[in-house]
Design an enzyme around this catalytic site. Structure first.
Site, PDB file in Angstrom:
ATOM      1  N   LYS A 179       0.839  -1.193   0.000  1.00  0.00           N
ATOM      2  CA  LYS A 179       0.000   0.000   0.000  1.00  0.00           C
ATOM      3  C   LYS A 179       0.877   1.247   0.000  1.00  0.00           C
ATOM      4  CE  LYS A 179      -2.683   0.730   3.618  1.00  0.00           C
ATOM      5  NZ  LYS A 179      -3.662   0.384   4.635  1.00  0.00           N
ATOM      6  N   LYS A 233      -8.838 -13.342   8.528  1.00  0.00           N
ATOM      7  CA  LYS A 233     -10.013 -13.951   9.174  1.00  0.00           C
ATOM      8  C   LYS A 233     -11.287 -13.154   8.998  1.00  0.00           C
ATOM      9  CE  LYS A 233      -6.992 -11.862  11.816  1.00  0.00           C
ATOM     10  NZ  LYS A 233      -5.967 -11.900  12.806  1.00  0.00           N
ATOM     11  N   VAL A 276      -6.680 -18.736  11.426  1.00  0.00           N
ATOM     12  CA  VAL A 276      -7.280 -19.191  12.690  1.00  0.00           C
ATOM     13  C   VAL A 276      -6.219 -19.759  13.622  1.00  0.00           C
ATOM     14  CG1 VAL A 276      -9.015 -20.716  13.705  1.00  0.00           C
ATOM     15  CG2 VAL A 276      -9.422 -19.733  11.455  1.00  0.00           C
ATOM     16  N   GLY A 324      -3.175 -18.786  14.418  1.00  0.00           N
ATOM     17  CA  GLY A 324      -1.769 -18.710  13.995  1.00  0.00           C
ATOM     18  C   GLY A 324      -1.195 -20.040  13.574  1.00  0.00           C
ATOM     19  N   ILE A 370      -1.419 -23.026  14.830  1.00  0.00           N
ATOM     20  CA  ILE A 370      -2.111 -24.287  15.161  1.00  0.00           C
ATOM     21  C   ILE A 370      -2.894 -24.805  13.940  1.00  0.00           C
ATOM     22  CG2 ILE A 370      -3.881 -25.364  16.620  1.00  0.00           C
ATOM     23  CD1 ILE A 370      -3.233 -23.316  18.791  1.00  0.00           C
ATOM     24  N   LYS A 392     -12.747 -15.918  13.807  1.00  0.00           N
ATOM     25  CA  LYS A 392     -12.108 -17.239  13.793  1.00  0.00           C
ATOM     26  C   LYS A 392     -13.118 -18.328  14.174  1.00  0.00           C
ATOM     27  CE  LYS A 392      -7.614 -15.175  14.798  1.00  0.00           C
ATOM     28  NZ  LYS A 392      -6.777 -14.612  15.853  1.00  0.00           N
TER      29      LYS A 392
HETATM   30  N1  HSE Z   1      -4.461 -10.055  16.231  1.00  0.00           N
HETATM   31  C1  HSE Z   1      -4.469 -11.464  16.132  1.00  0.00           C
HETATM   32  C2  HSE Z   1      -4.279 -12.064  17.517  1.00  0.00           C
HETATM   33  C3  HSE Z   1      -3.390 -11.920  15.216  1.00  0.00           C
HETATM   34  O1  HSE Z   1      -3.875 -11.325  18.422  1.00  0.00           O
HETATM   35  O2  HSE Z   1      -4.544 -13.232  17.711  1.00  0.00           O
HETATM   36  C4  HSE Z   1      -3.458 -13.370  14.835  1.00  0.00           C
HETATM   37  O3  HSE Z   1      -4.650 -13.688  14.173  1.00  0.00           O
END
Ligand code: HSE
Length: 393
Positions: free
Chosen positions: A38, A96, A123, A125, A127, A196
């Site tokens: 951007k 998400k 969803v 990170g 996992i 999520k």
């Molecule tokens: N902002 C999100 C969190 C980042 O804190 O889980 C990961 O999806």
């Protein structure tokens, strides 16, 4: 045989950079041809001719067969992803909000154009819960899927409970570490966890539920009295999204802070770590634990999706196709602690049963049973009152 992937990457923020760091160290049959960004004035770590601010430079490039979408503007992301899917490019996304808001359209596009959209990084990170729900639990009856899905909120709660750091300082740290969303209200207001949860519900139960139909109460109204109340009872507070099937007919979805005792498997999940608890009919309880935010953990999930595309992996959405009789419902009672300011609020809320009330000048609370529909109906009033709601298991 694995297919050679030529990637166009949208977004070079925390996750984009994290993914790039990982890809650099690997010998995979793939190349990132172009990065769309951007802000062209920001200092970059790579040669400038690799960057473009024009999305079509990537989307119209016939050599690029795979799009990796890691920007934080959900509507812009949806335009990019839908155009890519329509023009025969497979996509990996970690967005998400975009996926939760447009899931049904995105699934239809994949079917219509024969392309694949993967989003494990969206969803929890690192996992691998989506692929497990999709493949491993394909034939399992899932009683519930719940856990800690937002790293920033969990980081803040950990700092408050374990290190006596105040809320604002902890939030700033979560932002500084790159865990929080650009608008941190999404994290602390429970929206991110709700997006999520909507995605999880889709893969667990075959339901498309619009995020606006799901209750989300976050941790942003937490105050010192709530923390003291929890500490006196040896509780921690965790922000918990829950998807639960009830009586083979309805699925309940909600996000709410919850008191957890040391007996809970989530009690020891701290900082930016996430945890997913799957309660299944035959496998019984299973627990997934790992980092839920940050460039490298999320980048690792994104890379796993990219690698899967080399073998044309796609989600089959079998649970949607199986067309169960399950419906989403908010008609469900939970027990809550409500710390409030304005007495009139309690009258409005329709508590079904009250087990405890406490009044002092600055600290009033009520404990009782309430229907999720009441909490949804009066959410704005709860917010305006600065009330804090916590579920009691
Ligand atoms: N902002 C999100 C969190 C980042 O804190 O889980 C990961 O999806």
């Amino acid at each position: 045989m694995s297919k050679k992937l030529t990637l166009g990457l949208f977004g070079f923020g925390v996750v984009g950079q994290g993914l790039y760091d990982i890809i650099k160290t690997k010998k995979l049959n793939l190349e990132i041809k172009r990065f769309a960004i951007k802000n062209p004035d920001k200092k970059r770590t790579l040669p400038l001719d690799l960057f473009t601010t024009n999305a079509d430079d990537i989307l119209d490039d016939p050599e690029i067969n795979t799009i990796v979408e890691l920007i934080d503007d959900a509507e812009a992301a949806f335009n990019i992803v839908s155009k890519a899917l329509k023009t025969g490019k497979n996509v990996v996304s970690a967005n998400k909000k975009m996926i939760a808001n447009h899931l049904q359209e995105l699934v239809d596009l994949q079917h219509e154009y024969g392309t694949s959209l993967l989003y494990e990084g969206a969803v929890c990170g690192s996992i691998p819960i989506i692929r497990n729900l999709e493949e491993y639990y394909d034939n399992e009856l899932l009683h519930s899927v719940s856990g800690i899905f937002n790293g920033s909120s969990n980081y803040i709660l950990s700092k408050i409970f374990n290190e006596y750091i105040d809320y604002d300082t902890a939030l700033k740290q979560a932002q500084h570490l790159g865990f929080a969303e650009t608008d941190p209200t999404l994290d602390v207001g429970g929206f991110d966890a709700k997006f999520k949860l909507a995605i999880v519900a889709s893969h667990a139960y075959g339901l498309y539920v619009k995020p606006e139909e799901i209750l989300n109460i976050g941790i942003d109204k937490l105050n010192d009295y709530d923390v003291r109340f929890a500490r006196e009872k040896n509780y921690k507070i965790k922000l918990i999204p829950t998807a639960k099937e009830i009586g083979n007919e309805k699925v309940i979805l909600y996000v709410i802070p919850k008191f957890v005792t040391a007996k809970s498997i989530l009690y020891a999940v701290e900082n930016e770590y996430n945890g997913v608890v799957v309660q299944a009919a035959f496998a019984d309880q299973q627990f997934f634990y790992g980092k839920g935010a940050g460039g490298h953990p999320t980048g690792s999930a994104v890379l796993s999706d990219i690698a899967a595309l080399r073998y044309d992996y796609r989600y089959e959405y079998k649970k949607h196709i199986a067309a169960t009789q399950l419906i989403h419902s908010n008609d469900h009672n939970i027990t809550v602690y409500l710390r409030y300011n304005n007495e009139g609020l309690v009258e409005k809320l329709n508590f079904l049963k009250v087990s405890e009330r406490y009044y002092a000048r600055d600290f009033k609370y009520i404990i009782g049973d309430i229907n999720l529909e009441s909490l949804i109906e009066y959410k704005d009033i709860l917010n305006a009152d600065n009330s804090f709601v916590v579920e009691i298991a």
